[in-house]
Design a protein around this motif. Structure first.
Motif, PDB file in Angstrom:
ATOM      1  N   LEU A 408       1.418 -52.652 -16.320  1.00 14.29           N
ATOM      2  CA  LEU A 408       0.421 -52.869 -15.269  1.00 14.29           C
ATOM      3  C   LEU A 408      -0.655 -51.791 -15.366  1.00 14.29           C
ATOM      4  O   LEU A 408      -0.377 -50.606 -15.145  1.00 14.29           O
ATOM      5  CB  LEU A 408       1.075 -52.825 -13.884  1.00 14.29           C
ATOM      6  N   GLU A 409      -1.855 -52.201 -15.702  1.00 13.64           N
ATOM      7  CA  GLU A 409      -3.006 -51.293 -15.723  1.00 13.64           C
ATOM      8  C   GLU A 409      -3.555 -51.211 -14.299  1.00 13.64           C
ATOM      9  O   GLU A 409      -4.136 -52.162 -13.791  1.00 13.64           O
ATOM     10  CB  GLU A 409      -4.078 -51.861 -16.666  1.00 13.64           C
ATOM     11  N   PRO A 443      -2.452 -45.193 -12.464  1.00 11.01           N
ATOM     12  CA  PRO A 443      -2.684 -45.421 -11.033  1.00 11.01           C
ATOM     13  C   PRO A 443      -3.497 -44.268 -10.449  1.00 11.01           C
ATOM     14  O   PRO A 443      -3.374 -43.126 -10.906  1.00 11.01           O
ATOM     15  CB  PRO A 443      -1.268 -45.448 -10.447  1.00 11.01           C
ATOM     16  N   ASN A 444      -4.316 -44.549  -9.439  1.00  7.04           N
ATOM     17  CA  ASN A 444      -5.074 -43.447  -8.837  1.00  7.04           C
ATOM     18  C   ASN A 444      -4.180 -42.635  -7.906  1.00  7.04           C
ATOM     19  O   ASN A 444      -3.023 -42.986  -7.651  1.00  7.04           O
ATOM     20  CB  ASN A 444      -6.340 -43.952  -8.125  1.00  7.04           C
ATOM     21  N   VAL A 447      -2.707 -44.434  -4.676  1.00 12.06           N
ATOM     22  CA  VAL A 447      -1.709 -45.444  -5.021  1.00 12.06           C
ATOM     23  C   VAL A 447      -0.423 -44.784  -5.507  1.00 12.06           C
ATOM     24  O   VAL A 447       0.691 -45.179  -5.113  1.00 12.06           O
ATOM     25  CB  VAL A 447      -2.268 -46.409  -6.087  1.00 12.06           C
ATOM     26  N   LEU A 448      -0.550 -43.758  -6.350  1.00 14.52           N
ATOM     27  CA  LEU A 448       0.633 -43.059  -6.858  1.00 14.52           C
ATOM     28  C   LEU A 448       1.405 -42.391  -5.721  1.00 14.52           C
ATOM     29  O   LEU A 448       2.644 -42.393  -5.706  1.00 14.52           O
ATOM     30  CB  LEU A 448       0.216 -42.018  -7.897  1.00 14.52           C
ATOM     31  N   LEU A 449       0.679 -41.848  -4.747  1.00 15.65           N
ATOM     32  CA  LEU A 449       1.341 -41.224  -3.607  1.00 15.65           C
ATOM     33  C   LEU A 449       2.120 -42.253  -2.796  1.00 15.65           C
ATOM     34  O   LEU A 449       3.256 -41.995  -2.364  1.00 15.65           O
ATOM     35  CB  LEU A 449       0.295 -40.529  -2.720  1.00 15.65           C
ATOM     36  N   THR A 450       1.521 -43.423  -2.589  1.00 17.67           N
ATOM     37  CA  THR A 450       2.215 -44.497  -1.866  1.00 17.67           C
ATOM     38  C   THR A 450       3.464 -44.947  -2.613  1.00 17.67           C
ATOM     39  O   THR A 450       4.531 -45.138  -2.010  1.00 17.67           O
ATOM     40  CB  THR A 450       1.268 -45.698  -1.664  1.00 17.67           C
ATOM     41  N   LEU A 451       3.352 -45.122  -3.932  1.00 19.56           N
ATOM     42  CA  LEU A 451       4.503 -45.528  -4.737  1.00 19.56           C
ATOM     43  C   LEU A 451       5.610 -44.480  -4.699  1.00 19.56           C
ATOM     44  O   LEU A 451       6.808 -44.809  -4.669  1.00 19.56           O
ATOM     45  CB  LEU A 451       4.070 -45.780  -6.179  1.00 19.56           C
ATOM     46  N   LYS A 462      10.358 -42.261 -13.902  1.00 18.39           N
ATOM     47  CA  LYS A 462       9.135 -41.513 -14.190  1.00 18.39           C
ATOM     48  C   LYS A 462       8.681 -41.651 -15.634  1.00 18.39           C
ATOM     49  O   LYS A 462       7.499 -41.500 -15.944  1.00 18.39           O
ATOM     50  CB  LYS A 462       9.349 -40.034 -13.856  1.00 18.39           C
ATOM     51  N   GLU A 463       9.619 -41.937 -16.534  1.00 18.85           N
ATOM     52  CA  GLU A 463       9.249 -42.055 -17.950  1.00 18.85           C
ATOM     53  C   GLU A 463       8.416 -43.302 -18.237  1.00 18.85           C
ATOM     54  O   GLU A 463       7.865 -43.442 -19.334  1.00 18.85           O
ATOM     55  CB  GLU A 463      10.497 -42.062 -18.832  1.00 18.85           C
ATOM     56  N   TRP A 464       8.316 -44.207 -17.253  1.00 18.89           N
ATOM     57  CA  TRP A 464       7.545 -45.433 -17.454  1.00 18.89           C
ATOM     58  C   TRP A 464       6.178 -45.378 -16.760  1.00 18.89           C
ATOM     59  O   TRP A 464       5.560 -46.400 -16.542  1.00 18.89           O
ATOM     60  CB  TRP A 464       8.340 -46.643 -16.970  1.00 18.89           C
ATOM     61  N   TYR A 465       5.714 -44.175 -16.451  1.00 13.48           N
ATOM     62  CA  TYR A 465       4.372 -43.977 -15.893  1.00 13.48           C
ATOM     63  C   TYR A 465       3.517 -43.259 -16.933  1.00 13.48           C
ATOM     64  O   TYR A 465       3.935 -42.233 -17.480  1.00 13.48           O
ATOM     65  CB  TYR A 465       4.426 -43.163 -14.600  1.00 13.48           C
ATOM     66  N   PHE A 466       2.300 -43.782 -17.195  1.00 19.71           N
ATOM     67  CA  PHE A 466       1.463 -43.259 -18.261  1.00 19.71           C
ATOM     68  C   PHE A 466       0.018 -43.089 -17.786  1.00 19.71           C
ATOM     69  O   PHE A 466      -0.431 -43.772 -16.865  1.00 19.71           O
ATOM     70  CB  PHE A 466       1.479 -44.210 -19.472  1.00 19.71           C
TER      71      PHE A 466
END
Length: 536
Positions: A408-409, A443-444, A447-451, A462-466
Motif C-alpha cells: 500500500l503506497e 505513510p505520513n 497516519v503513522l501515528l494513528t496506525l 514493523k519490518e513491513w513498513y518502508f
C-alpha cells in the motif's frame, strides 16, 4: 395601521436583528469555509438563471403594464403574454433607447482606453436623459418613480423579544438562503474580476449590516444581485464604492428627493438589464461541456431549477447536488495499481504509463484520498479485485501462481479514521488466512501515528513498513524468490532469516541476484531505507 400590521413590522425588524447575530456568530467561528462547497459550476448556473429572471422581471417597465412578481420564469412569461394587449409603445421605445445608449457606452468604455470614463457614467447618463425627457414632454404613458418621503429613518431599538424563540427557525432559514445568494453573487464577481473572496469576512459584513439596519427599522437584507451587478458594471473596485454610494444616498434622502419624482422607471429598468446581461455566462456552459461533463450537468441542474423553481430553491438544489458529487467522489476514491518505470526506481499508475511493469506475486496499490468510514468498503472491494485480476503479460520476476504481497503506497493518504483502522485489521486477518502479507510504504506522520496508536504497526510488523515503494518491492522479491525455490509458510520467514536488519546488511552483497530477479534492470539505489526498526 392596525395592530397586526404593527406586530408584523416589529417582528420583521426583530428578524433582521436575529439574522445579523447569526451571521456574525458564523463569522467569528470562521464558518466561511462552508461556502467552499459552492462550486464554480453552481455559481455560474445560478447567476446565469438569476440574471434572466431579473431581466424578465424588469420587462413590465418596458411594456407599460404590470407583470406578476415572481422569481420563476414560467409565471413571468405567462404574465407577459397574457397582458400583451396592454402593450404601450412610449415606455418600450424610451427604455430601448436608454438601454442602447448604456450598451454603447459600456462597449466604448471597455474597448477604448480614452473612453474609459463612459462606463461608470452610463447609469447616471441614463437617469439624467430620462428625467430631462419626462420633465420636458410629460408623457402620461410612462410610469415614474413618484414621490419619495424625505429624511432618514429614525433610530429605534428592536422590540417584541418575547417572540424571538418562535422566530429562530425562520431566522436560520433566512440566514442560510441569504448567505448562499449573497456569497453566490460575490463569488461570481470575484471570479469575473480576478480576486479572492474571504467568506468569513463576507458573513461578518452581512451580519453587521443586518444588526445596524434593525436599529433603523430595516427588514432582513443580503447582498443584492441586481445592485451588485450595477455596481460592478459601473467599474467599482473596492468597498469604498459602497461608502460613497451610501453617503450620496443619505444626502439624496435628506435634500434631493424632489428630483427623483420624475425619473422614468423604464430608465432604471434599462440600467438593471444592462448590468445583468454581463452575468449571463453561456460561454461557461460551452467550456464545461468540452472539459468536464459532470460540471456541465451541475450547471444545467442549477440554472434549470433556478429558472423554474425560483432563486432560493435553485441555489439550494445546486449546492445539494454539488455536495452529492463531492460525497460520491469521496466515497469512491481513485485507486491506482502501480508499476515500475523501466530503468528507474519510480513507480507510477500502469494505466497512465503503459510501459510500467509489475512483479509476479506482488500488487502495488495507491489510494489517492483519505481513508474513512464512507470509502473503506469500496477500497476493500477494489483490493480484492486487484488480487483476483492478475495480468501476467507485463510482469517480471520469479514465476508464482498467486499474489503473496500487497504493498500500500500511502503517501497521498492524509487522514485515516477509526473505522478504516478496524477495516485494516480485518483485511490483515483475511489476507493472513490466505498467506498474503500487507506492506506499508511512505505513510505520513499523522497516519503513522494513528496506525501506531491503533496497534496496526505491531499487528502487521514493523519490518513491513518502508520509506519507499522500491524498498518494499526489493524485500518482497527476496521472499517471492525463496518461496519459488522452497515453498513454505510465510509465517516461518522470521524463523528462517535471523532479523530484518541482517537482511538489510546483506543487501549490497545481493545486488546481482536482485538484478537478475528484476529481469536485468540495473539497481541504481540498492540501499534500503526501513521506515521503522523493530526496537523503536
Amino acid at each position: 395601521m392596525d395592530l397586526s400590521d404593527e406586530l408584523y413590522t416589529e417582528l420583521a425588524i426583530l428578524l433582521a436583528f436575529m439574522v445579523g447575530i447569526m451571521e456574525c456568530i458564523m463569522a467569528f467561528l470562521r464558518l466561511g469555509w462552508l461556502i467552499r462547497f459552492i462550486s464554480h459550476s453552481v455559481i455560474s448556473g445560478f447567476t446565469t438563471a438569476s440574471a434572466i429572471v431579473i431581466a424578465l422581471s424588469q420587462a413590465k417597465y418596458f411594456l407599460g403594464y404590470d407583470v406578476v412578481r415572481s422569481s420563476k420564469i414560467v409565471p413571468l412569461i405567462k404574465s407577459i403574454i397574457s397582458g400583451a394587449h396592454k402593450f404601450s409603445w412610449p415606455p418600450f421605445v424610451m427604455g430601448s433607447c436608454i438601454l442602447a445608449i448604456l450598451l454603447v457606452m459600456k462597449h466604448l468604455g471597455k474597448s477604448r482606453k480614452q473612453f474609459r470614463f463612459l462606463r461608470p457614467a452610463g447609469p447616471l447618463t441614463a437617469v439624467v436623459l430620462g428625467t430631462v425627457f419626462v420633465k420636458i414632454f410629460h408623457p402620461s404613458s410612462i410610469s415614474l418613480v413618484g414621490d419619495i418621503p424625505q429624511g432618514l429613518p429614525s433610530f429605534s431599538i428592536p422590540k417584541k423579544f418575547e417572540y424571538a424563540k418562535s422566530l429562530i427557525p425562520t431566522a436560520m432559514l433566512i440566514t442560510g438562503v441569504a448567505i448562499l445568494e449573497s456569497v453566490g453573487i460575490a463569488k461570481a464577481l470575484a471570479a469575473k474580476n480576478g480576486y479572492e473572496l474571504d467568506s468569513s469576512q463576507e458573513l461578518f459584513g452581512l451580519g453587521l449590516a443586518n444588526i445596524l439596519g434593525s436599529f433603523f427599522s430595516a427588514y432582513p437584507s443580503t447582498g443584492s444581485f441586481s445592485r451588485s451587478a450595477v455596481n460592478n458594471d459601473s467599474g467599482a473596485k473596492t468597498g469604498l464604492a459602497g461608502i460613497v454610494a451610501g453617503t450620496i444616498m443619505g444626502c439624496s434622502l435628506l435634500f434631493l428627493t424632489p428630483l427623483f419624482e420624475y425619473i422614468p422607471q423604464c430608465g432604471l429598468a434599462a440600467i438593471v438589464i444592462s448590468a445583468v446581461m454581463g452575468l449571463v455566462d453561456y460561454h461557461e456552459a460551452i467550456f464545461l461541456w468540452h472539459v468536464d461533463k459532470k460540471d456541465f450537468v451541475l450547471w444545467i441542474i442549477t440554472s434549470t431549477t433556478t429558472l423554474f423553481l425560483g432563486i432560493e430553491i435553485g441555489v439550494l438544489v445546486g449546492v445539494g447536488v454539488s455536495l452529492a458529487f463531492v460525497i460520491h467522489e469521496s466515497a469512491n476514491p481513485h485507486i491506482a495499481v502501480l508499476g515500475r518505470l523501466p530503468g528507474t526506481t519510480v513507480y507510477r499508475n500502469i494505466q497512465q504509463y503503459p510501459e510500467a511493469y509489475t512483479y509476479n506475486g506482488i500488487v502495488i496499490v495507491r489510494v489517492d484520498a483519505p481513508i474513512y468510514f464512507a470509502n473503506i468498503s469500496f477500497i476493500k472491494d477494489r483490493l480484492r479485485e486487484y488480487e483476483a485480476d492478475v495480468d501476467k503479460s507485463a510482469r517480471h520476476g520469479p514465476e508464482v501462481e498467486r499474489i503473496h504481497f500487497l504493498i500500500l503506497e500511502m503517501s497521498p493518504i492524509t487522514y485515516i479514521d477509526s473505522s478504516a483502522v478496524q477495516a485494516l485489521k480485518d483485511l490483515h486477518q483475511e489476507y493472513k488466512s490466505r498467506d498474503i502479507e500487507i506492506c506499508i510504504a511512505n505513510p505520513n506522520q499523522d497516519v503513522l501515528l494513528t496506525l501506531t496508536k491503533a496497534g496496526i504497526v505491531e499487528l502487521i510488523g514493523k519490518e513491513w513498513y518502508f520509506v519507499r515503494v522500491h524498498d518494499a518491492v526489493q524485500v518482497c522479491l527476496q521472499h517471492v524468490q525463496s518461496l519459488n525455490q522452497t515453498p513454505k509458510n510465510p509465517d516461518s520467514f522470521a524463523e528462517d532469516k535471523p532479523s530484518f536488519f541482517q537482511r538489510l546488511s546483506k543487501q549490497r552483497e545481493e545486488d546481482l541476484s536482485i538484478a537478475e530477479l528484476e529481469s536485468g534492470d540495473k539497481i541504481t539505489e540498492p540501499h534500503l531505507e526501513p521506515l521503522l526498526s523493530r526496537k523503536s
